[in-house]
Enzyme design. Structure first.
Site, PDB file in Angstrom:
ATOM      1  N   TRP A  36      42.493  37.352  53.696  1.00  0.00           N
ATOM      2  CA  TRP A  36      41.622  38.317  53.013  1.00  0.00           C
ATOM      3  C   TRP A  36      40.158  37.968  53.260  1.00  0.00           C
ATOM      4  CZ3 TRP A  36      38.543  37.149  48.593  1.00  0.00           C
ATOM      5  CH2 TRP A  36      38.025  38.257  47.906  1.00  0.00           C
TER       6      TRP A  36
ATOM      7  N   SER B  89      47.672  33.845  54.366  1.00  0.00           N
ATOM      8  CA  SER B  89      47.276  34.284  53.036  1.00  0.00           C
ATOM      9  C   SER B  89      47.631  35.754  52.776  1.00  0.00           C
ATOM     10  CB  SER B  89      45.773  34.017  52.864  1.00  0.00           C
ATOM     11  OG  SER B  89      45.373  34.170  51.532  1.00  0.00           O
TER      12      SER B  89
ATOM     13  N   ASP C 226      47.332  23.525  47.444  1.00  0.00           N
ATOM     14  CA  ASP C 226      46.689  24.821  47.674  1.00  0.00           C
ATOM     15  C   ASP C 226      46.258  25.416  46.342  1.00  0.00           C
ATOM     16  OD1 ASP C 226      46.071  27.517  48.271  1.00  0.00           O
ATOM     17  OD2 ASP C 226      47.456  27.533  49.959  1.00  0.00           O
TER      18      ASP C 226
ATOM     19  N   HIS D 134      44.414  25.614  51.189  1.00  0.00           N
ATOM     20  CA  HIS D 134      44.457  26.958  51.775  1.00  0.00           C
ATOM     21  C   HIS D 134      43.802  26.993  53.154  1.00  0.00           C
ATOM     22  CE1 HIS D 134      45.945  30.857  50.705  1.00  0.00           C
ATOM     23  NE2 HIS D 134      44.822  31.474  50.990  1.00  0.00           N
TER      24      HIS D 134
END
Length: 282
Positions: free
Chosen positions: A39, A105, A230, A259
């Site tokens: 994103w 993600s 994460d 992440h």
């Protein structure tokens, strides 16, 4: 964000059905890997996989989602169905088959929706890196381990007040301790190139979409790579349950992984993608 319609006729751009121009890179030759970004990120995030894997004998394709990076921002189509159709347009334009789809993600949801909407005729396997959209984020009666809607609403309000500050408050936890300020700034700059409207729309879509049924119907080999540290997409909320729903899914947990594993543990991520893709091609 560039709105110039002439982009759709330039090399390095693919025009999709609503005249949106998607920027892509196509490096190397061999079994195709198609990289899909997180994103607000774009194809640049995949440099440290695409370069070594292209040298290792793979064809590495990465593109900027609509409203992201160098792709155009049409002000519409910020939903999983349209994004899945955009992926099909890229695969069709480049005449790709036997593809290993690699999504980071948010892109985990795009890959799942692509398979449920377009089938697996072009796909040999999928790699979900730090999935953050699957299987279901919201707490509901039948998903008690999800998160309260109020948490997502507060985050969205904060983002729409000042996206640069939203990024800054989360930057250190995104990467491993000791990550340089230059890397953090590189990521922030990438995120700020995305359309704020697209970012907000996709944030809403991500939170409200339940992928559990679609995940259970996927019938291609799947690899989930997830870090146990994460903070953006906790393993127990996303990666673990995602792998459990995949009929042919395997979960590989990176100790201390966050992440940002595509950079902090780039060599390991690249090696795992390569080994899995070769298995899918065998």
């Amino acid at each position: 964000m560039n709105h110039d319609p002439r982009l759709a006729t330039l090399p390095g751009f693919i025009r999709v059905r609503d005249d949106t121009a998607l920027h892509y890179r196509d490096w190397g030759a061999g079994a195709p890997l198609v990289f899909m970004s997180g994103w607000t990120l774009n194809a640049d995030m995949w440099h440290y996989q695409s370069v070594p894997l292209a040298h290792a004998g793979f064809r590495c394709v990465a593109y900027d989602r609509r409203g992201h990076g160098r792709s155009s921002d049409p002000g519409r189509g910020y939903d999983y169905d349209t994004l899945a159709d955009d992926l099909e347009a890229v695969l069709d334009a480049l005449d790709l088959s036997g593809v290993t789809l690699v999504g980071h993600s948010f892109a985990s949801g795009e890959i799942v929706r692509y398979l449920s909407r377009h089938g697996a005729r072009r796909v040999a396997g999928i790699v979900l890196l730090s999935p953050a959209s699957t299987p279901c984020l919201l707490k509901t009666a039948d998903n008690p381990h999800g998160l309260d809607a109020s948490l997502f609403a507060a985050s969205l309000d904060e983002m729409l007040t000042s996206f640069p500050d939203w990024i800054e408050r989360r930057a250190e936890a995104y990467f491993e301790p000791g990550t340089s300020r230059a890397v953090i700034q590189w990521t922030a700059d990438m995120m700020l190139r995305a359309s704020l409207y697209a970012a907000a729309q996709l944030s809403r879509v991500q939170v409200s979409t339940d992928f559990r049924r679609e995940l259970a119907q996927i019938d291609v080999p799947a690899l989930v790579l997830h870090g146990d540290s994460d903070a953006s997409a906790p393993l127990e909320l996303t990666g673990g349950p995602t792998a459990a729903l995949l009929a042919h899914g395997a979960l590989k947990v990176y100790e201390g992984g966050t992440h940002g594993m595509y950079l902090n543990q780039a060599a390991r991520v690249s090696a795992d993608i390569a080994a899995f893709a070769r298995q899918c091609q065998a």
